[in-house]
Enzyme design. Structure first.
Site, PDB file in Angstrom:
ATOM      1  N   ASN A   1       0.873  -1.182   0.000  1.00 54.19           N
ATOM      2  CA  ASN A   1       0.000   0.000   0.000  1.00 54.19           C
ATOM      3  C   ASN A   1       0.905   1.225   0.000  1.00 54.19           C
ATOM      4  O   ASN A   1       1.418   1.630   1.041  1.00 54.19           O
ATOM      5  CB  ASN A   1      -0.912  -0.008   1.232  1.00 54.19           C
ATOM      6  CG  ASN A   1      -1.783   1.242   1.275  1.00 54.19           C
ATOM      7  OD1 ASN A   1      -1.780   2.042   0.335  1.00 54.19           O
ATOM      8  ND2 ASN A   1      -2.521   1.427   2.359  1.00 54.19           N
TER       9      ASN A   1
ATOM     10  N   LYS B   1       0.274   4.260  -0.590  1.00 56.86           N
ATOM     11  CA  LYS B   1      -0.383   5.499  -0.151  1.00 56.86           C
ATOM     12  C   LYS B   1      -0.076   6.638  -1.124  1.00 56.86           C
ATOM     13  O   LYS B   1       0.048   6.386  -2.317  1.00 56.86           O
ATOM     14  CB  LYS B   1      -0.007   5.800   1.301  1.00 56.86           C
ATOM     15  CG  LYS B   1      -0.243   4.574   2.198  1.00 56.86           C
ATOM     16  CD  LYS B   1      -0.251   4.850   3.658  1.00 56.86           C
ATOM     17  CE  LYS B   1      -0.484   3.545   4.410  1.00 56.86           C
ATOM     18  NZ  LYS B   1      -0.549   3.665   5.853  1.00 56.86           N
TER      19      LYS B   1
ATOM     20  N   HIS C   1      -9.840   1.517   4.498  1.00 54.40           N
ATOM     21  CA  HIS C   1      -8.593   1.746   5.232  1.00 54.40           C
ATOM     22  C   HIS C   1      -8.846   2.764   6.348  1.00 54.40           C
ATOM     23  O   HIS C   1      -9.644   3.684   6.181  1.00 54.40           O
ATOM     24  CB  HIS C   1      -7.509   2.262   4.266  1.00 54.40           C
ATOM     25  CG  HIS C   1      -6.147   2.243   4.896  1.00 54.40           C
ATOM     26  ND1 HIS C   1      -5.723   3.223   5.758  1.00 54.40           N
ATOM     27  CD2 HIS C   1      -5.130   1.342   4.818  1.00 54.40           C
ATOM     28  CE1 HIS C   1      -4.492   2.933   6.175  1.00 54.40           C
ATOM     29  NE2 HIS C   1      -4.110   1.795   5.613  1.00 54.40           N
TER      30      HIS C   1
ATOM     31  N   GLU D   1      -7.246   5.222   7.316  1.00 56.65           N
ATOM     32  CA  GLU D   1      -7.024   6.629   6.922  1.00 56.65           C
ATOM     33  C   GLU D   1      -8.250   7.172   6.192  1.00 56.65           C
ATOM     34  O   GLU D   1      -8.599   8.340   6.324  1.00 56.65           O
ATOM     35  CB  GLU D   1      -5.749   6.724   6.062  1.00 56.65           C
ATOM     36  CG  GLU D   1      -4.494   6.569   6.926  1.00 56.65           C
ATOM     37  CD  GLU D   1      -3.298   5.929   6.224  1.00 56.65           C
ATOM     38  OE1 GLU D   1      -3.292   5.831   4.983  1.00 56.65           O
ATOM     39  OE2 GLU D   1      -2.367   5.514   6.943  1.00 56.65           O
TER      40      GLU D   1
ATOM     41  N   GLU E   1      -5.732  -4.502  10.513  1.00 55.77           N
ATOM     42  CA  GLU E   1      -4.758  -3.433  10.738  1.00 55.77           C
ATOM     43  C   GLU E   1      -5.164  -2.651  11.985  1.00 55.77           C
ATOM     44  O   GLU E   1      -6.014  -1.746  11.899  1.00 55.77           O
ATOM     45  CB  GLU E   1      -4.758  -2.459   9.557  1.00 55.77           C
ATOM     46  CG  GLU E   1      -4.359  -3.061   8.231  1.00 55.77           C
ATOM     47  CD  GLU E   1      -3.746  -2.011   7.298  1.00 55.77           C
ATOM     48  OE1 GLU E   1      -2.629  -2.257   6.846  1.00 55.77           O
ATOM     49  OE2 GLU E   1      -4.359  -0.963   7.051  1.00 55.77           O
TER      50      GLU E   1
ATOM     51  N   GLY F   1       1.933   2.904  10.941  1.00 57.16           N
ATOM     52  CA  GLY F   1       2.919   3.974  10.862  1.00 57.16           C
ATOM     53  C   GLY F   1       3.536   4.365  12.194  1.00 57.16           C
ATOM     54  O   GLY F   1       4.162   5.416  12.314  1.00 57.16           O
TER      55      GLY F   1
ATOM     56  N   SER G   1       3.054  -1.427  10.558  1.00 59.18           N
ATOM     57  CA  SER G   1       4.464  -1.370  10.971  1.00 59.18           C
ATOM     58  C   SER G   1       5.284  -2.625  10.669  1.00 59.18           C
ATOM     59  O   SER G   1       6.184  -2.987  11.428  1.00 59.18           O
ATOM     60  CB  SER G   1       4.568  -1.018  12.467  1.00 59.18           C
ATOM     61  OG  SER G   1       4.110   0.290  12.686  1.00 59.18           O
TER      62      SER G   1
HETATM   63  P1  13P Z   1       2.602   0.964   7.762  1.00 60.71           P
HETATM   64  O1  13P Z   1       3.173  -0.321   7.233  1.00 60.71           O
HETATM   65  O2  13P Z   1       3.317   2.198   7.278  1.00 60.71           O
HETATM   66  O3  13P Z   1       2.445   0.918   9.257  1.00 60.71           O
HETATM   67  O4  13P Z   1       1.130   1.102   7.161  1.00 60.71           O
HETATM   68  C1  13P Z   1       0.285   0.026   7.232  1.00 60.71           C
HETATM   69  C2  13P Z   1      -0.868   0.319   6.363  1.00 60.71           C
HETATM   70  O5  13P Z   1      -1.611   1.260   6.593  1.00 60.71           O
HETATM   71  C3  13P Z   1      -1.082  -0.553   5.206  1.00 60.71           C
HETATM   72  O6  13P Z   1      -2.355  -0.371   4.673  1.00 60.71           O
END
Ligand code: 13P
Length: 239
Positions: free
Chosen positions: A8, A10, A88, A90, A160, A166, A202
């Site tokens: 992902n 982003k 997601h 976010e 997640e 993150g 992470s």
């Molecule tokens: P990170 O791997 O940066 O923690 O993000 C995970 C994520 O949101 C994958 O969709």
């Protein structure tokens, strides 16, 4: 068993950076695992190789029509996108997506033969109050209700935990394996479907060895570490 590894990416990278990423990926990727790449919409057509499949990071909740800025499931299908991340955290937190919106997105994906990667995960507050399982159960039942079994077989779930995204902090391997077992059990008892479940939050080249062997984990949804092509390839190699 093959694992599903989803990048992902982003909102990262420019055209020049993505060009370099694709070149290295296409040259060096060599694995039996199923690799799925989710770049920004605009870069999707540049990812063309028989070594991986592509995934959108989101999809419109609408089927078609005058929705400026939106991308429909049918449009994604037309450029051969096989997966789409939906729900997601976010999108839920920053863009206020609720269960009804996410349910519509799942529907449009399934109607267009796109597998939705449905993200679920508890917040710190549910974790502290020990209500993670209740929270996950409610979310799963709401998001997956009303679909026929044959369609639900194309759904992938990504667990997640919001506090792990993150942050560099993860649940323990045992916690992840148990929670994913719990998720599979709910889907099996409610819908009679043997769903695949990924872990995300992470994951990096240092900690992947702690998680790669977990029995219930079908793969990983990787954010930050997937945007560094060398690190991403190293993670895949370890898996
Ligand atoms: P990170 O791997 O940066 O923690 O993000 C995970 C994520 O949101 C994958 O969709």
């Amino acid at each position: 068993m093959n694992k599903i590894i989803v990048a992902n990416m982003k909102m990262s990278m420019t055209l020049k950076e993505i060009g370099y990423y694709i070149k290295v990926l296409n040259d060096k990727l060599d694995t039996d695992n199923d690799v799925i790449i989710a770049p920004s919409f605009i870069f999707l057509p540049y990812f063309k190789s028989d070594k991986y499949l592509t995934c959108a990071q989101d999809v419109s909740e609408y089927e078609s029509g005058p929705y400026t800025g939106e991308v429909s499931a049918l449009q994604l299908k037309s450029i051969n996108v096989k997966y789409t991340i939906v729900g997601h955290s976010e999108r839920r937190n920053i863009f206020h997506e609720n269960s009804a919106i996410i349910h519509n997105k799942i529907k449009h994906c399934l109607d267009n033969d796109i597998s939705p990667i449905v993200c679920i995960g508890e917040d710190k507050k549910e974790r502290i109050s020990m209500t993670t399982e209740q929270f996950l159960r409610r979310d799963i039942l709401e998001l997956l209700q009303d679909f026929p079994k044959e369609q639900l077989e194309n759904v992938i779930i990504a667990y997640e935990p919001k506090w792990a995204i993150g942050t560099g902090i993860t649940p323990t391997p045992k916690e992840i394996d148990e929670t994913i077992f719990f998720i599979k059990d709910i889907v099996e008892s409610a819908f009679k479907v043997d769903v695949k479940v990924l872990y995300g939050g992470s994951i990096n080249k240092e900690n992947i060895s702690d998680f790669k062997k977990l029995k219930n984990v079908d793969g990983f949804l990787i954010g930050g570490s997937s945007t560094d092509i060398d690190e991403f390839l190293e993670i895949i190699e370890q898996i």
